[in-house]
Motif scaffolding. Structure first.
Motif, short mmCIF file in Angstrom:
data_model
loop_
_atom_site.label_atom_id
_atom_site.label_comp_id
_atom_site.label_asym_id
_atom_site.label_seq_id
_atom_site.Cartn_x
_atom_site.Cartn_y
_atom_site.Cartn_z
N ARG A 55 35.44 41.60 35.34
CA ARG A 55 36.16 42.45 34.72
C ARG A 55 36.62 43.40 35.95
O ARG A 55 35.68 43.84 36.77
N GLY A 56 38.03 43.36 35.84
CA GLY A 56 37.83 44.54 36.81
C GLY A 56 38.69 44.48 38.21
O GLY A 56 38.71 44.34 39.12
N HIS A 57 38.34 43.11 38.23
CA HIS A 57 39.00 42.04 39.46
C HIS A 57 40.36 41.96 40.11
O HIS A 57 41.50 42.25 38.86
N PRO A 58 41.56 42.75 40.61
CA PRO A 58 42.55 42.70 40.75
C PRO A 58 43.64 41.75 40.66
O PRO A 58 44.53 42.08 40.67
N ASP A 59 43.34 40.65 40.59
CA ASP A 59 43.25 39.14 40.90
C ASP A 59 43.46 37.69 40.18
O ASP A 59 43.29 37.06 41.08
N LEU A 60 42.90 37.82 39.19
CA LEU A 60 42.03 37.01 38.69
C LEU A 60 42.59 36.11 37.83
O LEU A 60 43.41 36.39 36.75
#
Length: 231
Positions: free
Chosen positions: A157-162
């Motif tokens: 959750r909140g990863h910039p480019d998953l």
């Protein structure tokens, strides 16, 4: 137990005693577990507290505990003491949807104090495993979290480019999960007629490989053993 490890444990407990649970580890290692809801606050304290200063995330790995400690195989003894699979008694989940199947492990380094600690966080939901991204705490987590997502299907959750980073663009599933077939679901090959790589059903016959721990040759003949005297 090392005095240095116990001294570090005392500092960690002073800062985060109510948020961490200590795990068993080797004598020169220090390991803790925390709840997913407290992950970001715990990581922030581990990084910023002057007594701790774990500035570097050295590694981040996923774990699938499905059937952990439940499977075993019988073997023939290979020495006079004998040995078989090194398993640990565990209550690992047997149901793929049972909570606690997936976890993420963080290996941290304090350059300031030359100390290390390992932190484990279990995903509350095994059907859709999600925990907070720690990219905002340690920027090096970016690609590590992408690897864990790709191989285990754990969402951050909140990863910039998953997105996937190791498998192919059209890959289906997560190959490091314990219930993923060892031979995979599809195989690829170059089609000279179509002049491109194509997918097709896997043609490998699944097999269960059991390691052998004894070789039936004269090295293990009891009559050839040394008597204990000098040569």
């Amino acid at each position: 137990m090392s005095e240095l490890i116990e001294a570090l444990a005392g500092k960690v407990d002073t800062q985060l005693g109510g948020s961490l649970r200590r795990l068993s580890a080797r004598p020169q290692e220090l390991a803790y577990e925390t709840d997913a809801a407290q992950l970001l606050s715990v990581c922030g304290t581990l990084r910023d507290a002057p007594e701790l200063k774990f500035e570097m995330l050295m590694d981040l790995a996923g774990v699938d505990f499905l059937h952990f400690g439940r499977d075993d195989w019988e073997t023939e003894s290979a020495t006079r003491l004998g040995f078989s699979r090194a398993r640990l008694a565990s209550s690992g989940p047997a149901d793929p949807e049972e909570p606690g199947r997936f976890a993420v492990v963080y290996n941290l380094l304090s350059v300031t104090h030359n100390q290390r600690v390992r932190l484990t966080v279990r995903c509350p939901d095994s059907t859709e495993p999600v925990i907070d991204s720690v990219v905002a705490v340690w920027a090096s987590a970016n690609w590590f979290e992408r690897e864990v997502f790709d191989l285990f299907g754990i969402l951050f959750r909140g990863h910039p480019d998953l997105r996937r980073i190791l498998t192919d663009y059209g890959f289906i599933g997560h190959p490091f999960r314990k219930d993923f077939p060892l031979s995979g679901n599809v195989e690829v090959q170059y089609d000279p007629d179509k002049r491109r790589v194509v997918y097709q059903p896997v043609s490998i016959t699944p097999r269960v490989l059991v390691p052998k721990v004894i070789r039936h040759d004269n090295r293990y003949n009891p009559s050839l053993r040394d008597s204990g005297g000098s040569r």
